[in-house]
Design a protein around this motif. Structure first.
Motif, mmCIF file in Angstrom:
data_model
loop_
_atom_site.group_PDB
_atom_site.id
_atom_site.type_symbol
_atom_site.label_atom_id
_atom_site.label_comp_id
_atom_site.label_asym_id
_atom_site.label_seq_id
_atom_site.Cartn_x
_atom_site.Cartn_y
_atom_site.Cartn_z
ATOM 1 N N PRO A 158 4.695 -3.019 -15.551
ATOM 2 C CA PRO A 158 3.444 -3.704 -15.893
ATOM 3 C C PRO A 158 3.273 -4.958 -15.040
ATOM 4 C CG PRO A 158 4.696 -3.146 -17.866
ATOM 5 C CD PRO A 158 5.602 -2.885 -16.706
ATOM 6 N N GLY A 159 2.056 -5.204 -14.627
ATOM 7 C CA GLY A 159 1.775 -6.408 -13.848
ATOM 8 C C GLY A 159 1.928 -6.230 -12.352
ATOM 9 N N LEU A 160 2.551 -5.139 -11.895
ATOM 10 C CA LEU A 160 2.675 -4.898 -10.453
ATOM 11 C C LEU A 160 1.291 -4.664 -9.864
ATOM 12 C CD1 LEU A 160 4.785 -4.391 -8.118
ATOM 13 C CD2 LEU A 160 4.473 -1.955 -8.613
ATOM 14 N N LYS A 161 1.001 -5.333 -8.760
ATOM 15 C CA LYS A 161 -0.315 -5.207 -8.118
ATOM 16 C C LYS A 161 -0.131 -4.562 -6.749
ATOM 17 C CE LYS A 161 -2.298 -9.177 -10.542
ATOM 18 N NZ LYS A 161 -3.033 -8.309 -11.471
ATOM 19 N N ILE A 162 -0.585 -3.308 -6.630
ATOM 20 C CA ILE A 162 -0.481 -2.573 -5.373
ATOM 21 C C ILE A 162 -1.764 -1.787 -5.144
ATOM 22 C CG2 ILE A 162 2.031 -2.310 -5.536
ATOM 23 C CD1 ILE A 162 1.515 0.643 -6.368
ATOM 24 N N THR A 163 -1.934 -1.326 -3.904
ATOM 25 C CA THR A 163 -2.929 -0.306 -3.598
ATOM 26 C C THR A 163 -2.173 1.011 -3.488
ATOM 27 O OG1 THR A 163 -4.400 -1.838 -2.435
ATOM 28 C CG2 THR A 163 -4.639 0.506 -1.933
ATOM 29 N N ALA A 164 -2.663 2.021 -4.161
ATOM 30 C CA ALA A 164 -1.989 3.319 -4.152
ATOM 31 C C ALA A 164 -2.987 4.401 -3.769
ATOM 32 C CB ALA A 164 -1.381 3.626 -5.517
ATOM 33 N N ALA A 165 -2.516 5.375 -3.007
ATOM 34 C CA ALA A 165 -3.315 6.551 -2.663
ATOM 35 C C ALA A 165 -2.513 7.788 -3.031
ATOM 36 C CB ALA A 165 -3.651 6.564 -1.177
ATOM 37 N N THR A 166 -3.212 8.840 -3.427
ATOM 38 C CA THR A 166 -2.542 10.103 -3.729
ATOM 39 C C THR A 166 -3.513 11.255 -3.535
ATOM 40 O OG1 THR A 166 -1.233 11.337 -5.350
ATOM 41 C CG2 THR A 166 -3.065 10.034 -6.202
ATOM 42 N N ASN A 167 -2.954 12.414 -3.227
ATOM 43 C CA ASN A 167 -3.744 13.639 -3.123
ATOM 44 C C ASN A 167 -3.573 14.526 -4.345
ATOM 45 O OD1 ASN A 167 -1.024 14.130 -2.388
ATOM 46 N ND2 ASN A 167 -1.588 15.941 -1.203
ATOM 47 N N ALA A 168 -2.864 14.020 -5.366
ATOM 48 C CA ALA A 168 -2.561 14.799 -6.568
ATOM 49 C C ALA A 168 -3.309 14.231 -7.771
ATOM 50 C CB ALA A 168 -1.053 14.780 -6.839
ATOM 51 N N PRO A 169 -4.234 14.977 -8.362
ATOM 52 C CA PRO A 169 -4.992 14.451 -9.505
ATOM 53 C C PRO A 169 -4.114 13.992 -10.665
ATOM 54 C CG PRO A 169 -6.040 16.428 -8.663
ATOM 55 C CD PRO A 169 -4.744 16.299 -7.928
ATOM 56 N N ILE A 170 -3.011 14.695 -10.947
ATOM 57 C CA ILE A 170 -2.157 14.316 -12.078
ATOM 58 C C ILE A 170 -1.483 12.966 -11.818
ATOM 59 C CG2 ILE A 170 -0.083 15.534 -11.267
ATOM 60 C CD1 ILE A 170 0.397 16.316 -14.206
ATOM 61 N N ILE A 171 -1.144 12.688 -10.558
ATOM 62 C CA ILE A 171 -0.568 11.382 -10.217
ATOM 63 C C ILE A 171 -1.657 10.314 -10.240
ATOM 64 C CG2 ILE A 171 0.557 10.047 -8.385
ATOM 65 C CD1 ILE A 171 2.151 12.517 -7.672
ATOM 66 N N ALA A 172 -2.857 10.654 -9.787
ATOM 67 C CA ALA A 172 -3.975 9.703 -9.842
ATOM 68 C C ALA A 172 -4.230 9.272 -11.282
ATOM 69 C CB ALA A 172 -5.230 10.333 -9.238
ATOM 70 N N ALA A 173 -4.188 10.221 -12.221
ATOM 71 C CA ALA A 173 -4.408 9.895 -13.631
ATOM 72 C C ALA A 173 -3.331 8.955 -14.155
ATOM 73 C CB ALA A 173 -4.444 11.179 -14.461
ATOM 74 N N ALA A 174 -2.079 9.171 -13.724
ATOM 75 C CA ALA A 174 -0.989 8.284 -14.151
ATOM 76 C C ALA A 174 -1.154 6.890 -13.569
ATOM 77 C CB ALA A 174 0.359 8.878 -13.738
ATOM 78 N N LEU A 175 -1.569 6.809 -12.314
ATOM 79 C CA LEU A 175 -1.768 5.508 -11.676
ATOM 80 C C LEU A 175 -2.917 4.738 -12.306
ATOM 81 C CD1 LEU A 175 -1.253 6.616 -7.965
ATOM 82 C CD2 LEU A 175 0.258 5.106 -9.268
ATOM 83 N N MET A 176 -3.920 5.439 -12.806
ATOM 84 C CA MET A 176 -5.054 4.785 -13.453
ATOM 85 C C MET A 176 -4.645 4.047 -14.720
ATOM 86 S SD MET A 176 -8.002 4.911 -11.960
ATOM 87 C CE MET A 176 -9.165 4.714 -13.310
ATOM 88 N N PHE A 200 0.880 -1.167 0.000
ATOM 89 C CA PHE A 200 0.000 0.000 0.000
ATOM 90 C C PHE A 200 0.921 1.222 0.000
ATOM 91 C CE2 PHE A 200 -3.388 2.471 2.651
ATOM 92 C CZ PHE A 200 -3.613 3.319 1.577
ATOM 93 N N VAL A 201 0.893 1.979 -1.088
ATOM 94 C CA VAL A 201 1.845 3.075 -1.292
ATOM 95 C C VAL A 201 1.104 4.400 -1.404
ATOM 96 C CG1 VAL A 201 3.714 3.963 -2.722
ATOM 97 C CG2 VAL A 201 3.367 1.489 -2.529
ATOM 98 N N PHE A 202 1.537 5.384 -0.629
ATOM 99 C CA PHE A 202 1.015 6.746 -0.772
ATOM 100 C C PHE A 202 1.972 7.570 -1.617
ATOM 101 C CE2 PHE A 202 1.055 11.219 0.507
ATOM 102 C CZ PHE A 202 -0.207 11.568 0.049
ATOM 103 N N PHE A 203 1.454 8.182 -2.681
ATOM 104 C CA PHE A 203 2.236 9.051 -3.557
ATOM 105 C C PHE A 203 1.913 10.499 -3.216
ATOM 106 C CE2 PHE A 203 2.240 5.096 -5.835
ATOM 107 C CZ PHE A 203 3.391 5.080 -6.611
ATOM 108 N N ASP A 204 2.835 11.169 -2.539
ATOM 109 C CA ASP A 204 2.698 12.594 -2.278
ATOM 110 C C ASP A 204 2.867 13.361 -3.584
ATOM 111 O OD1 ASP A 204 2.495 14.983 -0.827
ATOM 112 O OD2 ASP A 204 4.635 15.006 -0.349
ATOM 113 N N VAL A 205 2.378 14.599 -3.612
ATOM 114 C CA VAL A 205 2.497 15.401 -4.826
ATOM 115 C C VAL A 205 3.964 15.718 -5.115
ATOM 116 C CG1 VAL A 205 2.244 17.645 -3.649
ATOM 117 C CG2 VAL A 205 1.563 17.404 -6.052
ATOM 118 N N GLY A 206 4.314 15.779 -6.395
ATOM 119 C CA GLY A 206 5.674 16.109 -6.806
ATOM 120 C C GLY A 206 5.927 15.607 -8.211
ATOM 121 N N SER A 207 6.731 16.354 -8.973
ATOM 122 C CA SER A 207 6.994 15.961 -10.357
ATOM 123 C C SER A 207 7.846 14.693 -10.439
ATOM 124 C CB SER A 207 7.665 17.105 -11.119
ATOM 125 O OG SER A 207 8.844 17.535 -10.460
ATOM 126 N N THR A 208 8.773 14.505 -9.496
ATOM 127 C CA THR A 208 9.545 13.263 -9.480
ATOM 128 C C THR A 208 8.661 12.096 -9.060
ATOM 129 O OG1 THR A 208 11.563 14.497 -8.960
ATOM 130 C CG2 THR A 208 11.601 12.127 -8.565
#
Length: 264
Positions: free
Chosen positions: A115-133, A97-105
């Motif tokens: 590809p194929g990695l199975k995790i739960t991810a949370a983020t407060n940054a919409p641009i990172i959420a779109a990438a994770l999707m 379970f990984v939290f992605f804080d906002v940041g360009s890096t």
């Protein structure tokens, strides 16, 4: 006229010392210039207000670089951030379970998930959420609330409340500045509060930091350096800084020098 001249001279010399050594100590400057420590502290306050330094206990550091809002930062140095991301993603394993804080890096890390990695991810940054999707194996939790345009993320009370219900295995923490004394710092007051909660809620913390942020400080404290169990640095990062990190128990990650493009 003379006091003003002396003031400008002191400020210029303090900037020279900062550029040369990366830090100034108020007591040392007072002795060198033949003035009181109170005078130097006033100098440092004035310089900090003008954006020329960042005050820390006992002295000052160079200010952290401020390239602009997230939309600007994502366009800067993509190859360097991709090289950091390539080593950072090796620490993310199936089932985490990984939290992605906002940041360009951190955005680069989200894009670099294999590809194929199975995790739960949370983020407060919409641009990172779109990438994770874009990753089918990611079970995504979006932390909501009003989006701060400068940080590019939700960082207010509602976002903190949602974050407090999570217990990530790993927090990938965004850093505006990072220093052995000042620790991890942020330009935003609310962002710094949100980040502190993210550190407290997570079992481990990783920061991925480009070299120009090393030895610098932004105005708001987030966490001491020792709070990061993992840190990814560029291949040209200051060896003394890395040695200090290892002495604190951090696992230091670096790309090979061949994978990092020339800086211009």
């Amino acid at each position: 006229m003379k006091p003003d001249l002396f003031l400008k001279q002191r400020h210029a010399l303090i900037q020279e010392r900062l550029a040369a050594s990366g830090k100034v100590i108020a007591a040392d400057l007072a002795e060198e210039f033949g003035v009181s420590e109170d005078t130097i502290r006033r100098d440092l306050r004035d310089m900090a207000a003008a954006g020329l330094c960042e005050r820390v206990y006992g002295g000052a550091l160079p200010p952290a670089p401020f390239p602009g809002g997230l939309s600007v930062r994502t366009r800067l140095d993509p190859e360097r951030k991709a090289a950091l991301a390539a080593v950072a993603v090796r620490e993310i394993r199936d089932g985490m379970f990984v939290f992605f804080d906002v940041g360009s890096t951190n955005l680069a890390i989200a894009k670099a998930l294999p590809p194929g990695l199975k995790i739960t991810a949370a983020t407060n940054a919409p641009i990172i959420a779109a990438a994770l999707m874009e990753h089918e194996g990611v079970n995504l939790i979006a932390i909501g609330g009003a989006i701060d345009r400068e940080t590019g993320a939700a960082v207010g009370a509602e976002a903190v409340s949602e974050l407090r219900r999570l217990r990530p295995d790993l927090c990938i923490l965004g850093a505006c500045g990072i220093d052995r004394d000042a620790g991890v710092t942020s330009f935003g007051y609310e962002d710094s509060i949100f980040k502190r909660h993210a550190v407290e809620q997570s079992r481990s913390v990783m920061a991925a930091v480009t070299s120009e942020k090393l030895g610098t400080a932004a105005p708001f404290a987030v966490a001491p350096l020792a709070a990061c169990g993992l840190a990814a640095f560029e291949s040209d990062a200051d060896p003394d800084f890395l040695k200090h990190c290892r002495g604190l128990g951090l696992k230091v990650l670096q790309p090979s020098r061949a994978s990092l493009p020339e800086k211009v």
